[in-house]
Design an enzyme around this catalytic site. Structure first.
Site, mmCIF file in Angstrom:
data_model
loop_
_atom_site.group_PDB
_atom_site.id
_atom_site.type_symbol
_atom_site.label_atom_id
_atom_site.label_comp_id
_atom_site.label_asym_id
_atom_site.label_seq_id
_atom_site.Cartn_x
_atom_site.Cartn_y
_atom_site.Cartn_z
ATOM 1 N N ASN A 70 4.687 17.976 23.739
ATOM 2 C CA ASN A 70 4.491 19.419 23.565
ATOM 3 C C ASN A 70 3.048 19.868 23.829
ATOM 4 O OD1 ASN A 70 6.924 20.665 23.158
ATOM 5 N ND2 ASN A 70 7.019 20.089 20.984
ATOM 6 N N CYS A 81 12.434 14.217 17.553
ATOM 7 C CA CYS A 81 12.353 14.415 19.013
ATOM 8 C C CYS A 81 10.983 14.012 19.524
ATOM 9 C CB CYS A 81 12.716 15.837 19.404
ATOM 10 S SG CYS A 81 11.352 16.946 19.737
ATOM 11 N N HIS A 82 10.084 13.631 18.605
ATOM 12 C CA HIS A 82 8.790 13.062 18.977
ATOM 13 C C HIS A 82 7.976 14.023 19.833
ATOM 14 C CE1 HIS A 82 10.967 9.720 17.408
ATOM 15 N NE2 HIS A 82 11.861 9.861 18.362
ATOM 16 N N CYS A 83 8.109 15.325 19.540
ATOM 17 C CA CYS A 83 7.325 16.348 20.252
ATOM 18 C C CYS A 83 7.594 16.322 21.746
ATOM 19 C CB CYS A 83 5.823 16.152 20.026
ATOM 20 S SG CYS A 83 5.250 16.860 18.509
ATOM 21 N N ASN A 84 8.741 15.801 22.150
ATOM 22 C CA ASN A 84 9.050 15.731 23.585
ATOM 23 C C ASN A 84 10.430 16.349 23.806
ATOM 24 O OD1 ASN A 84 9.661 14.975 26.247
ATOM 25 N ND2 ASN A 84 8.465 13.099 26.096
#
Ligand code: PLP
Length: 500
Positions: A170, A427-430
């Site tokens: 992100n 979502c691991h900032c992805n």
């Protein structure tokens, strides 16, 4: 709605039949030890290169003893690496035996600090094999701070383009807000399941589409923090040949791979140092190729960034070079700890770390994807490449019960906690990789953004009709051992033949 806790009890018997951690093994489970020994022998036979990495076992036993003493199975290295005790000792010894003042003055204590900050800057250039004629190092708070500097300073304008892979953190996606607000076009190159890679033709088409003679910026991760995919470094030269400037997000790549900036020359590279060697947090850097530095326009100035400013004459001069980008006082007491961390990695060798991570990741993937319920259904689905071709040590999965129902990754993370295994769910900032992996479409997601009011997480779940929001990530790193990945596989096996 069933609570996670209730779900846990329905899924798993309260007394697991297999023990997972070193701590549990200590509780006299001889069979665990025997099975472990046999698996380890087999692993070493299958991965002979692992034996060349034994200095990492010595390092773990001496500098990271806290892990095994406390029975931790740490598998979240992409979240953050772990520090050696020596890094703390060296840093504290330096601070306690010197008097350091705020740098950038000409008094004794300030000069001593300035020298150390500049030495650290040089050591970062050396570590990445970057020529000081070619690159400069700007210290930031983290990789995100480095990316924000690019976003706010890159000369986006009508006619220019910001191009990203759908697989991005992100903090890279967020640059699109700077680009859009200044009239630039924003484009994505899609990735496709199951490997979550980019089609090379789609990249070529996107590179060729943009207007010649305009400012064009391509941003992609050298290694995906979601799938572990390593997108080709060859793209750097390909994009530059078409007149693009390139941001290489190396935050997830640098911790276990050599990034040689004499061979690969992206225009911008962002790094968070804690992801490489754990300590200190709060320091990252932006490596900028000097040939593009002149393009950058800072939207403001601050203490530390100007050579001269006046209130009466209402003007300022930005200091040329890195100094014009380091707002205010840098984390000067923390910065020398970067040198301690880089020394640690150099003493082991990044190639040794890389070799070990590749061996463990390969074994872990093979074991997880081979797990089957008695009815033949798979226990896990892997998101990303199933072999070690152009990938790193990040293993992203979801678990499924014997009826083929996906088990909430947050619940698995919680169950892993009970075994002292640190995994990461979400979502691991992805979001782009998550959406490609889980098949979330624009129709699924449009309701999340159609209302005027911001949705809460619960409302978001409702809007996507209860579909899962993420997956479970294991990431292997600096002092990972076979025992760590073995413990995870034993934990994964407890989901065999279970139903929700
Ligand atoms: C690939 C990638 N880029 C950027 C970042 C942002 O790093 P930070 O949160 O340290 O700024 C992360 C963090 O996980 C990452 O994995």
């Amino acid at each position: 709605m069933i609570s996670i806790r209730a779900l846990v009890h329905r899924l798993i018997p309260t007394t697991p039949t297999v023990s997972f951690t070193n701590q549990a093994a200590v509780k006299g489970q001889r069979s665990y030890q025997q099975q472990f020994d046999a698996a380890y022998q087999h692993f070493r036979h299958s991965y002979p290169a692992y034996d060349s990495t034994h200095k990492l076992d010595r390092l773990r036993a001496t500098e990271y003893a806290r892990l095994d003493q406390q029975g931790h199975v740490y598998l979240d290295y992409t979240g953050g690496s772990l520090y050696a005790e020596a890094q703390l000792r060296d840093h504290m010894a330096l601070l306690s035996s010197n008097v350091f003042g705020n740098p950038h003055s000409k008094n004794l204590t300030s000069l001593a600090m300035t020298n150390l900050v500049e030495r650290t800057r040089d050591s970062v250039l050396q570590y990445f094999n970057a020529s000081p004629d070619e690159y400069m190092v700007i210290f930031t708070q983290n990789a995100t701070g480095a990316l924000k500097l690019i976003g706010e300073s890159y000369p986006f304008a009508p006619g220019s383009t910001y191009l990203m892979t759908a697989d991005n953190h992100n903090s890279v996606n967020g640059i699109r807000e700077f680009a859009r607000s200044r009239g630039a076009a924003v484009r994505y190159i899609p990735i496709s399941a199951p490997e979550l890679r980019v089609d090379p033709q789609a990249l070529t088409d996107a590179l060729e589409q943009a207007h010649p003679g305009t400012n064009k910026l391509l941003a992609y991760p050298a290694q995906s923090n979601f799938s572990g995919v390593q997108h080709p470094l060859e793209w750097i030269e390909q994009a530059q040949a078409h007149g693009w400037d390139v941001v290489l997000d190396a935050a997830a790549f640098a911790p276990t791979n050599r990034l040689d900036l004499s061979r690969w020359q992206p225009d911008f590279v962002d790094i968070s140092f804690y992801k490489i060697f754990g300590y200190p947090t709060g320091i990252g850097c932006l490596l900028v190729r000097k040939r593009v530095a002149n393009k950058l326009r800072r939207p403001w100035y601050a203490g530390g960034t100007i050579s001269f400013s006046s209130v009466v004459a209402d003007g300022h001069y930005l200091t040329p070079g890195w100094a014009g980008f380091e707002d205010g006082t840098v984390n000067y007491l923390g910065l020398p700890a970067i040198e301690c961390g880089l020394k640690l990695i150099e003493s082991v060798g990044i190639e040794t770390i890389h070799t070990r991570v590749m061996c463990l990741t390969n074994w872990l993937i093979d074991q997880l994807i081979a797990l089957r319920h008695r009815n033949g259904r798979p226990v896990v689905q892997l998101y990303g490449p199933a072999n070690m071709d152009r990938r790193g040590g990040t293993v992203q999965v979801n678990f499924f019960d014997a009826n083929g129902h996906m088990i909430d990754c947050l619940m698995i993370e919680q169950l892993a906690n009970e075994q002292r295994i640190s995994l990461r769910a979400g979502c691991h900032c992805n979001p782009g990789a998550r959406e490609a992996a889980l098949g979330l479409t624009n129709e699924d997601l449009a309701p999340c953004f159609s209302k005027k009011d911001q949705l809460s997480f619960e409302q978001f779940l409702h809007a996507i009709d209860g579909k899962t929001t993420g997956a479970l990530r294991a990431s292997i790193g600096l002092v990972s051992t076979f025992a760590d990945v073995y413990a995870y596989v034993q934990f994964a096996k407890t989901f065999m033949d279970r139903t929700l």
